[in-house]
Design a protein around this motif. Structure first.
Motif: not given
Length: 289
Positions: A45-47, A70-71, A77-84, A87-90
């Motif tokens: 329920r969170g990054p 791949s995901l 899935i997407k990766r936050d560039e600041l925190s690394g 989290e769920p992607g679009p």
């Protein structure tokens, strides 16, 4: 066969008989491992950082990284560039919305929420039960802009909002306690018996009983000063909460009286949605015959 397309293995893989005499179907093991990664992210329920995500999915970090690449390419899935953190992607969000749009209660609520917002000139939110609490899944804007950050995905406080108290009044106690624990960030057990002093708890329980009696709850200048609301449950044929409709407006511009015009319009919309849900099984039976 490549590693990415390796069939699922195990005692019942490849069509072996199961204990009940049936046969399992052959699957792709790598897809199922990817599903474990997605499930671990959903349950968090969170990054999550890569190491935490790998541990939750019970795979090695190096293996998790390959799956995450791949995901991410798929948009799941997407990766936050600041925190690394991941989290769920679009694509995950689109799939979630597609699932929601196929739910009878949501489909019945959308046109009525839009009509209600237009009729009363106030914003209307459709809220469903999420892991962290009542969550806005549709927001119909109307009237003047509100000085409050409400949007699809906003989680409403259980004790401090009219929507939250409606959910407390109608959801099973264990569901409410799980949401309460998530909203407190794990700092509380979530047990209603321990969340507040005895006198406050008695008053809160009395509030919930009153909500169940009138099928309506109001908030004035809470949790945001200058913002007030009314919320009503939409119940299924068994009296279980399907969702809540919440009318939101500036204090002074919204009549929060339980017998006022806005309350009557809100209750009528909620009852109409419930009536459509009750009629749906009979309509399906008629069409099938």
């Amino acid at each position: 066969m490549s590693k990415a397309a390796k069939p699922a293995t195990g005692k019942n893989a490849g069509g072996n008989e199961t204990a009940d005499g049936g046969k399992t179907q052959r699957g792709i093991q790598s897809v199922e491992v990817g599903g474990r990664v997605l499930l671990a992210l959903a349950q968090a329920r969170g990054p999550l950082a890569l190491s935490d995500l790998a541990a939750a999915a019970q795979i090695a970090p190096g293996q998790a990284h390959a799956y995450l690449v791949s995901l991410s390419r798929l948009g799941l899935i997407k990766r936050d560039e600041l925190s690394g953190r991941y989290e769920p992607g679009p694509l995950s969000l689109r799939l979630g919305l597609l699932h929601l749009e196929n739910q009878p209660a949501f489909r019945a609520a959308v046109p009525r929420a839009a009509a209600l917002a237009e009729a009363i000139g106030l914003s209307v939110a459709i809220c469903i039960a999420g892991p962290q609490g009542p969550t806005i899944v549709r927001y119909e804007h109307a009237g003047f802009p509100l000085h409050v950050n409400l949007h699809v995905g906003t989680v409403m406080s259980l004790p401090a909002t009219s929507t939250g108290r409606v959910f407390c009044a109608y959801l099973p106690r264990e569901a409410v306690e799980a949401m309460w624990a998530n909203q407190s960030g794990g700092a509380s057990s979530g047990k209603l018996a321990a969340m507040m002093p005895a006198d406050e708890r008695a008053a809160f329980e009395a509030t919930l009983a009153a909500i169940r009696t009138r099928e309506l709850e109001t908030s004035v200048d809470a949790p945001s000063p200058g913002i007030s609301s009314l919320s009503a449950p939409v119940l299924d044929t068994d009296g279980r909460l399907s969702l809540a409709l919440t009318v939101i407006g500036s204090t002074g511009a919204i009549d929060v009286a339980a017998d006022g015009a806005i309350a009557r319009a809100l209750l009528a919309a909620a009852h109409d949605i419930g009536a459509e849900l009750a009629a749906a099984p009979s309509l399906l039976a008629t069409s099938a015959s």
